[in-house]
Design a protein around this motif. Structure first.
Motif, PDB file in Angstrom:
ATOM      1  N   ALA A  38      44.627  22.116  41.098  1.00 46.17           N
ATOM      2  CA  ALA A  38      43.793  21.582  42.177  1.00 46.17           C
ATOM      3  C   ALA A  38      42.443  22.288  42.290  1.00 46.17           C
ATOM      4  O   ALA A  38      41.585  21.861  43.053  1.00 46.17           O
ATOM      5  N   GLY A  39      42.255  23.393  41.557  1.00 50.49           N
ATOM      6  CA  GLY A  39      40.987  24.114  41.623  1.00 50.49           C
ATOM      7  C   GLY A  39      40.788  24.903  42.905  1.00 50.49           C
ATOM      8  O   GLY A  39      39.658  25.178  43.306  1.00 50.49           O
ATOM      9  N   VAL A  40      41.880  25.298  43.529  1.00 52.51           N
ATOM     10  CA  VAL A  40      41.799  26.093  44.758  1.00 52.51           C
ATOM     11  C   VAL A  40      41.312  27.490  44.393  1.00 52.51           C
ATOM     12  O   VAL A  40      41.736  28.069  43.394  1.00 52.51           O
ATOM     13  N   PHE A  74      47.904  35.991  42.038  1.00 52.18           N
ATOM     14  CA  PHE A  74      47.069  34.788  42.064  1.00 52.18           C
ATOM     15  C   PHE A  74      45.634  34.962  41.565  1.00 52.18           C
ATOM     16  O   PHE A  74      45.092  34.054  40.943  1.00 52.18           O
ATOM     17  N   ARG A  75      45.002  36.053  41.872  1.00 54.69           N
ATOM     18  CA  ARG A  75      43.544  36.145  41.773  1.00 54.69           C
ATOM     19  C   ARG A  75      42.962  35.786  40.410  1.00 54.69           C
ATOM     20  O   ARG A  75      42.034  34.983  40.319  1.00 54.69           O
ATOM     21  N   LEU A  76      43.455  36.361  39.358  1.00 50.23           N
ATOM     22  CA  LEU A  76      42.863  36.116  38.037  1.00 50.23           C
ATOM     23  C   LEU A  76      43.124  34.716  37.514  1.00 50.23           C
ATOM     24  O   LEU A  76      42.413  34.244  36.630  1.00 50.23           O
ATOM     25  N   LYS A  77      44.117  34.048  38.069  1.00 48.16           N
ATOM     26  CA  LYS A  77      44.469  32.705  37.612  1.00 48.16           C
ATOM     27  C   LYS A  77      43.690  31.602  38.330  1.00 48.16           C
ATOM     28  O   LYS A  77      43.667  30.468  37.870  1.00 48.16           O
ATOM     29  N   LEU A  78      43.072  31.925  39.439  1.00 42.33           N
ATOM     30  CA  LEU A  78      42.425  30.895  40.256  1.00 42.33           C
ATOM     31  C   LEU A  78      40.921  30.875  40.081  1.00 42.33           C
ATOM     32  O   LEU A  78      40.317  31.856  39.639  1.00 42.33           O
TER      33      LEU A  78
END
Length: 83
Positions: A38-40, A74-78
């Motif tokens: 979703a590109g969040v 989460f951080r590096l993946k988003l």
């Protein structure tokens, strides 16, 4: 179901730990995949996870500990924000 409604499933009901057991981890991974598609941004995730824990009545120390875990997960993946 909105992604924000899925946040609670990433935390242990017993101790409020993020992805603290296999089912919580599975739900967190599924949520991460959905957020990536979703590109969040990390900024949005950080805000909503913080608010969720505050709403659950977690202590500031507990929130700080769990947010470090949330960030690692989460951080590096988003997507990056425009900050």
């Amino acid at each position: 179901m909105d992604w924000i409604e899925k946040i609670s499933g990433c935390f242990s009901r017993a101790d409020g730990a993020f992805a603290g057991n296999p089912m919580d981890d599975k739900r967190a991974k599924a949520l991460r995949a959905d957020l990536m598609k979703a590109g969040v941004t990390w900024d949005d995730v950080e805000k909503e996870f913080q608010e969720y824990q505050e709403g659950e009545g977690a202590t500031a120390d507990h929130i700080a500990t769990e947010m470090r875990n949330v960030e690692k997960f989460f951080r590096l993946k988003l997507s990056k924000s425009s900050r």
